[in-house]
Design a protein around this motif. Structure first.
Motif, mmCIF file in Angstrom:
data_model
loop_
_atom_site.group_PDB
_atom_site.id
_atom_site.type_symbol
_atom_site.label_atom_id
_atom_site.label_comp_id
_atom_site.label_asym_id
_atom_site.label_seq_id
_atom_site.Cartn_x
_atom_site.Cartn_y
_atom_site.Cartn_z
ATOM 1 N N GLU A 179 -13.805 3.409 -10.945
ATOM 2 C CA GLU A 179 -13.782 4.390 -9.850
ATOM 3 C C GLU A 179 -13.018 5.655 -10.209
ATOM 4 O O GLU A 179 -12.688 6.442 -9.317
ATOM 5 N N ARG A 224 -3.998 3.537 -6.370
ATOM 6 C CA ARG A 224 -5.138 4.454 -6.467
ATOM 7 C C ARG A 224 -4.820 5.672 -7.330
ATOM 8 O O ARG A 224 -5.716 6.320 -7.852
ATOM 9 N N SER A 225 -3.537 5.987 -7.457
ATOM 10 C CA SER A 225 -3.119 7.137 -8.269
ATOM 11 C C SER A 225 -1.944 6.716 -9.134
ATOM 12 O O SER A 225 -0.982 6.116 -8.644
ATOM 13 N N HIS A 246 0.423 2.772 -3.589
ATOM 14 C CA HIS A 246 -0.844 3.511 -3.472
ATOM 15 C C HIS A 246 -0.854 4.726 -4.392
ATOM 16 O O HIS A 246 -1.848 5.006 -5.085
ATOM 17 N N GLU A 247 0.239 5.473 -4.424
ATOM 18 C CA GLU A 247 0.385 6.616 -5.318
ATOM 19 C C GLU A 247 1.660 6.414 -6.137
ATOM 20 O O GLU A 247 2.764 6.481 -5.590
ATOM 21 N N ARG A 250 0.836 -1.213 0.000
ATOM 22 C CA ARG A 250 0.000 0.000 0.000
ATOM 23 C C ARG A 250 0.860 1.248 0.000
ATOM 24 O O ARG A 250 0.570 2.222 -0.705
ATOM 25 N N GLU A 257 -8.793 -0.406 -9.572
ATOM 26 C CA GLU A 257 -9.273 0.431 -8.472
ATOM 27 C C GLU A 257 -8.732 1.848 -8.552
ATOM 28 O O GLU A 257 -8.738 2.575 -7.556
ATOM 29 N N LEU A 258 -8.272 2.265 -9.709
ATOM 30 C CA LEU A 258 -7.633 3.567 -9.864
ATOM 31 C C LEU A 258 -8.650 4.702 -9.704
ATOM 32 O O LEU A 258 -9.738 4.658 -10.262
ATOM 33 N N HIS A 259 -8.260 5.721 -8.910
ATOM 34 C CA HIS A 259 -9.082 6.914 -8.725
ATOM 35 C C HIS A 259 -8.536 8.112 -9.497
ATOM 36 O O HIS A 259 -9.298 8.982 -9.919
#
Length: 431
Positions: free
Chosen positions: A130, A73-74, A45-46, A41, A106-108
């Motif tokens: 997402e 996520r990014s 995560h980014e 994570r 799950e990418l935001h």
């Protein structure tokens, strides 16, 4: 020792891992399955990739490691792209990026900030259920619009800051309808747009923008067409509008006052090839346009010296006169920043009184000199005033309250200094 650490809440363990160095996170990942998950994570995560070499290495990991891809996520790629004649990537490079993107379910946030036209080929099969934040340096095209329309949750969109000057801004028929064949951007959740002016016509009627930052390269572009498009979909929702273009841009301010008179915050950046002070005619015309705005609270006009050769600084006394005049014309204004003011903002602290930001060095000195010399009467009455005299709907009450508090503190500071100097003079006379 390990067992005692594991007893800590997972949130605490995650914070500990997040504050560790990358080398430490890689080592911790080998301790246990729990720390492996926490390290992934922190590491993925980014994702920020600043070179083609880093892109290849990371994308290979994402393709081969589904756990790493799931935590992302990014995803951001940023590097300098050179023309194809000097730097041409093989098709396998773009194919690898596409495979990595396909694994990021799950990418935001997706940012592809590279001036590479081949990046448009990455979106043919990609989908992110997402996705909410999308940035790229691509110009509007059928492939890009089709990709974006498949992501209705996107609320922030950034396109290329440079328009294609080889193409007309609006391809229209005699009735004013677009005839370029491209579909509209149907993004019902879109609230923020950043990019060149050519992207505005493609915003569909379902978009309800809260803020728009628009760049122009072609100074001969008619701003009325741009703001007329925004007026159809976002007149009631748009609160902030920022425009960047060469010249003094009086036509932009005029067009905004006609088509978007309900905007709350207007920022106009004038890119000057030859820097100069605004003329009296310019100031008077802006004053005339301000009377059309119904809710304008913040007005920032600044000049950007393109060659960075000028060193112009406006007269603060003249700025005060301009601000007071503009404030009397537009009663909703609470904050104004003028060209060549070195970032100094003026705040309305009562119906007829404006002060420069007391936290700014220039503003503080001017306030001290003005109050001490009593050049402006009635300022002492503003010390006890409160933010309730401003419109209830203002979004900047806190900023104005802080300015008033600083102003009141400055008055007390000057009173103490004056009292101290009086005591010292009295003592010296006694001696």
């Amino acid at each position: 020792m390990t067992s005692s650490i594991v007893r800590l809440p997972s949130e605490i363990l995650e914070e500990i891992v997040n504050f560790s160095s990358v080398s430490s996170q890689l080592s911790v990942a080998r301790v246990s399955r729990l720390f492996y998950t926490l390290s992934l994570r922190a590491l993925y995560h980014e994702i920020f990739l600043s070179s083609p070499t880093a892109v290849v290495a990371c994308c290979r990991t994402l393709v081969s490691n589904c756990d790493a891809a799931f935590t992302a996520r990014s995803f951001q790629i940023t590097y300098t792209y050179y023309p194809p004649s000097s730097n041409t990537f093989l098709s396998a490079y773009y194919s690898l990026i596409e495979k990595a993107l396909l694994s990021l379910r799950e990418l935001h946030t997706l940012k592809l900030l590279v001036h590479d036209p081949y990046f448009i080929t990455l979106f043919t099969r990609c989908g992110f259920p997402e996705l909410r934040h999308f940035e790229c340096f691509l110009k509007p095209s059928s492939q890009l619009i089709q990709f974006l329309n498949g992501h209705p949750k996107v609320n922030y969109l950034q396109l290329s800051p440079h328009e294609d000057t080889r193409q007309p801004l609006f391809v229209q028929d005699e009735e004013g309808n677009r005839v370029d064949g491209l579909p509209f951007l149907e993004l019902p959740g879109l609230q923020y747009y950043v990019g060149n002016v050519q992207g505005i016509p493609y915003l569909g009627p379902s978009s309800r923008l809260r803020a728009a930052i628009i760049n122009w390269n072609a100074v001969d572009t008619d701003p009325d067409l741009t703001f007329q498009t925004l007026q159809r979909s976002s007149r009631q929702s748009l609160t902030l509008l920022s425009c960047v273009r060469r010249g003094w841009n009086l036509d932009i301010i005029q067009a905004v006052s006609v088509w978007l008179p309900d905007v709350l915050s207007l920022h106009v950046s004038n890119i000057m090839l030859v820097d100069a002070f605004p003329t009296e005619e310019y100031l008077q015309k802006v004053q005339g346009y301000l009377s059309r705005f119904t809710r304008l609270e913040r007005l920032h006009i600044k000049c950007i010296d393109y060659w960075e050769m000028g060193n112009l600084t406006s007269s603060i006394d003249k700025d005060f006169a301009t601000v007071a005049t503009w404030g009397s014309v537009c009663s909703s204004l609470t904050e104004i920043s003028l060209p060549h003011s070195n970032g100094l903002s003026w705040f309305r602290i009562s119906d007829t009184v404006w002060i420069p930001d007391p936290s700014h060095a220039i503003g503080k000195k001017w306030l001290q000199d003005t109050v001490a010399s009593k050049r402006l009467h009635g300022w002492e009455k503003t010390e006890g005033s409160t933010a309730e005299t401003l419109p209830d709907h203002t979004a900047f009450v806190n900023a104005i309250t802080i300015a008033r508090r600083r102003f009141s503190g400055l008055l007390h500071e000057m009173e103490n200094e004056n009292a101290g100097s009086t005591i010292s003079t009295s003592a010296a006379s006694d001696i």
